[in-house]
Design a protein around this motif. Structure first.
Motif, mmCIF file in Angstrom:
data_model
loop_
_atom_site.group_PDB
_atom_site.id
_atom_site.type_symbol
_atom_site.label_atom_id
_atom_site.label_comp_id
_atom_site.label_asym_id
_atom_site.label_seq_id
_atom_site.Cartn_x
_atom_site.Cartn_y
_atom_site.Cartn_z
ATOM 1 N N GLN A 141 0.812 -1.537 -0.258
ATOM 2 C CA GLN A 141 -0.131 0.339 -0.396
ATOM 3 C C GLN A 141 1.272 1.102 0.129
ATOM 4 O O GLN A 141 0.374 2.022 -0.456
ATOM 5 C CB GLN A 141 -1.030 -0.333 1.363
ATOM 6 C CG GLN A 141 -1.654 -1.424 0.839
ATOM 7 C CD GLN A 141 -2.446 -0.708 2.110
ATOM 8 O OE1 GLN A 141 -2.500 -0.595 3.464
ATOM 9 N NE2 GLN A 141 -3.755 -1.756 1.829
ATOM 10 N N SER A 142 2.340 1.153 0.370
ATOM 11 C CA SER A 142 2.661 2.382 0.635
ATOM 12 C C SER A 142 4.241 2.175 0.093
ATOM 13 O O SER A 142 5.098 2.953 0.143
ATOM 14 C CB SER A 142 3.288 3.133 2.125
ATOM 15 O OG SER A 142 3.747 1.868 3.171
ATOM 16 N N TYR A 194 -4.434 -5.929 -3.842
ATOM 17 C CA TYR A 194 -5.029 -5.353 -3.749
ATOM 18 C C TYR A 194 -6.283 -4.635 -4.552
ATOM 19 O O TYR A 194 -6.724 -4.210 -4.532
ATOM 20 C CB TYR A 194 -4.471 -4.425 -2.922
ATOM 21 C CG TYR A 194 -3.828 -4.539 -2.017
ATOM 22 C CD1 TYR A 194 -4.363 -4.090 -0.445
ATOM 23 C CD2 TYR A 194 -2.318 -4.181 -2.003
ATOM 24 C CE1 TYR A 194 -2.998 -4.922 0.553
ATOM 25 C CE2 TYR A 194 -1.339 -4.467 -1.141
ATOM 26 C CZ TYR A 194 -1.699 -4.417 0.385
ATOM 27 O OH TYR A 194 -0.605 -4.925 1.366
#
Length: 79
Positions: A40-41, A78
């Motif tokens: 996610q990052s 995701y």
């Protein structure tokens, strides 16, 4: 086969920049991709026989066509 093409040496953290410069990479160099790890990052790519690197240094190509692994469910869990 998916290839990672170096598009910049001026990205990521300072230590990452130093590493790719010390490896002698040049913009335009291409390496075979073994796997992606898209978080996610942060995201990394595993290059054949070279190890893991920040994806910010590369554009990616599959059979000569540019792909976006961040928007491809084969690589980004995701989605």
């Amino acid at each position: 086969m998916i290839l990672a093409r170096v598009v910049t040496l001026n990205a990521g953290y300072n230590a990452e920049q130093e590493m790719v410069i010390n490896l002698g990479w040049k913009v335009g160099d291409e390496f075979e991709v073994v796997a992606f790890s898209i978080g996610q990052s942060s995201s990394t790519v595993q290059l054949n026989k070279l190890g893991f690197f920040n994806t910010v240094f590369f554009d990616f190509y599959e059979n000569g066509i540019k792909i976006n692994p961040y928007r491809d469910s084969r690589f980004n869990w995701y989605l």
